[in-house]
Design a protein around this motif. Structure first.
Motif, PDB file in Angstrom:
ATOM      1  N   GLY A  52      -9.480 123.869 119.533  1.00  0.00           N
ATOM      2  CA  GLY A  52      -9.995 125.228 119.595  1.00  0.00           C
ATOM      3  C   GLY A  52      -8.884 126.197 119.256  1.00  0.00           C
ATOM      4  N   LEU A 219      -6.226 120.536 113.024  1.00  0.00           N
ATOM      5  CA  LEU A 219      -7.269 119.533 112.840  1.00  0.00           C
ATOM      6  C   LEU A 219      -6.831 118.383 111.939  1.00  0.00           C
ATOM      7  CD1 LEU A 219     -10.451 121.790 112.588  1.00  0.00           C
ATOM      8  CD2 LEU A 219      -9.616 120.494 114.536  1.00  0.00           C
ATOM      9  N   VAL A 231     -14.756 120.287 121.213  1.00  0.00           N
ATOM     10  CA  VAL A 231     -14.426 121.593 120.643  1.00  0.00           C
ATOM     11  C   VAL A 231     -14.630 122.663 121.709  1.00  0.00           C
ATOM     12  CG1 VAL A 231     -14.918 123.243 118.801  1.00  0.00           C
ATOM     13  CG2 VAL A 231     -15.169 120.782 118.382  1.00  0.00           C
ATOM     14  N   THR A 255     -17.686 125.073 115.401  1.00  0.00           N
ATOM     15  CA  THR A 255     -17.031 123.892 114.850  1.00  0.00           C
ATOM     16  C   THR A 255     -16.956 123.991 113.332  1.00  0.00           C
ATOM     17  OG1 THR A 255     -17.954 122.595 116.664  1.00  0.00           O
ATOM     18  CG2 THR A 255     -17.014 121.375 114.828  1.00  0.00           C
TER      19      THR A 255
END
Length: 294
Positions: A52, A219, A231, A255
């Motif tokens: 996040g 990521l 997430v 997301t």
């Protein structure tokens, strides 16, 4: 549910509120909910990545699970036992099972202590004997994390950032944990060093069998190491899924926004770069070919 299928760690309805006041002593106190009704399962031997943007509450969740701070509400179970309100000796025992690797290795390592003292500190804290003696134990751990065992008498400032983080990893391994929480453990490192540390974490997990709660915002790193991904946005978990499924078919709009922000190489640019590189290599080999022919 069998013991094998039950999660190693389960957080249910986690809430963490912080209370603050304005600049004036007469201002009313305000409450900020950093973690809002979070449910989380960590399976044995897996890597659950919690991702996040900054300020989403990831690190607060990590600290709650590690019992570095108390919850406002909710429960934390470890191996089926409620550990939400452990104190004293019970909390010390819990520390053997759950260890944390922090983001900045230098701030988490006492600069006045040698590597030997740092690595054996968790055992001393728990009044446990150091197997085989402090020197041999430290040298063995340093070798396992890719450091020179002869440097056990050095201080943190004498190591690079990547090496200092390996010391932090060795310290976490010293007590034989079942869950290791990596709180942005590679985000402060150079890209090449990140890859080395991620490979080390993967190898250690394969050898030792512990689970990771991997807190990150990168990521690309998450895709390399995670088994599952949760997430987080504004204190809540909005989506959880297996790594490949979540990357290929995200369900939540947040997301999709996160994934859209990941830099990607334009395929056409990449094709042209490889073609130009191959042309340079052929040109570099051409004089050698002419010399041999003559």
């Amino acid at each position: 549910m069998t013991e094998q299928s039950a999660p190693l760690c389960r957080a249910t309805g986690l809430v963490k509120e912080f209370t603050g006041a304005g600049g004036s002593p007469f201002a009313r106190s305000t409450r900020f909910r950093a973690v809002d009704e979070v449910d989380l399962d960590i399976r044995r031997g897996e890597t659950l990545a919690l991702v996040g943007e900054s300020g989403s509450g990831k690190s607060t969740v990590a600290r709650l699970v590690a019992r570095l701070m108390d919850t406002t509400a909710g429960t934390i179970e470890f191996e089926g036992r409620d550990v939400t309100h452990l104190r004293g000796r019970d909390l010390h025992a819990f520390r053997s099972d759950v260890q944390v690797i922090f983001q900045d290795p230098y701030s988490s390592l006492n600069p006045k202590h040698t590597v030997e003292r740092l690595v054996t500190a968790p055992l001393r804290y728990q009044n446990r004997a150091v197997p085989g003696g402090a020197r041999a134990f430290t040298r063995s751990l340093m070798e396992r994390v890719g450091l020179n065992p002869d440097h056990s008498d050095r201080y943190p400032a004498q190591f690079s950032g990547g090496q200092a983080q390996r010391i932090g990893i060795a310290r976490a391994l010293a007590v034989g944990p079942k869950l290791v929480i990596c709180d942005e453990a590679v985000s402060a490192l150079d890209v090449s060093v990140q890859a080395q540390v991620v490979n080390l974490l993967t190898t250690l997990q394969r050898d030792e069998g512990f689970a990771y709660l991997f807190i990150a915002h990168d990521l690309a790193v998450v895709r390399q190491i995670a088994t599952r991904i949760a997430v987080m946005s504004r204190g809540s978990i909005v989506e959880t899924g297996e790594r490949d499924r979540l990357f290929e078919n995200p369900q939540h709009e947040y997301t999709r926004t996160l994934l859209a922000a990941v830099p990607r190489i334009n395929p056409e640019w990449d094709r042209r770069r490889r073609a130009a590189e191959n042309a340079r290599r052929r040109a570099a080999r051409a004089p050698e070919t002419r010399t041999e022919a003559s």
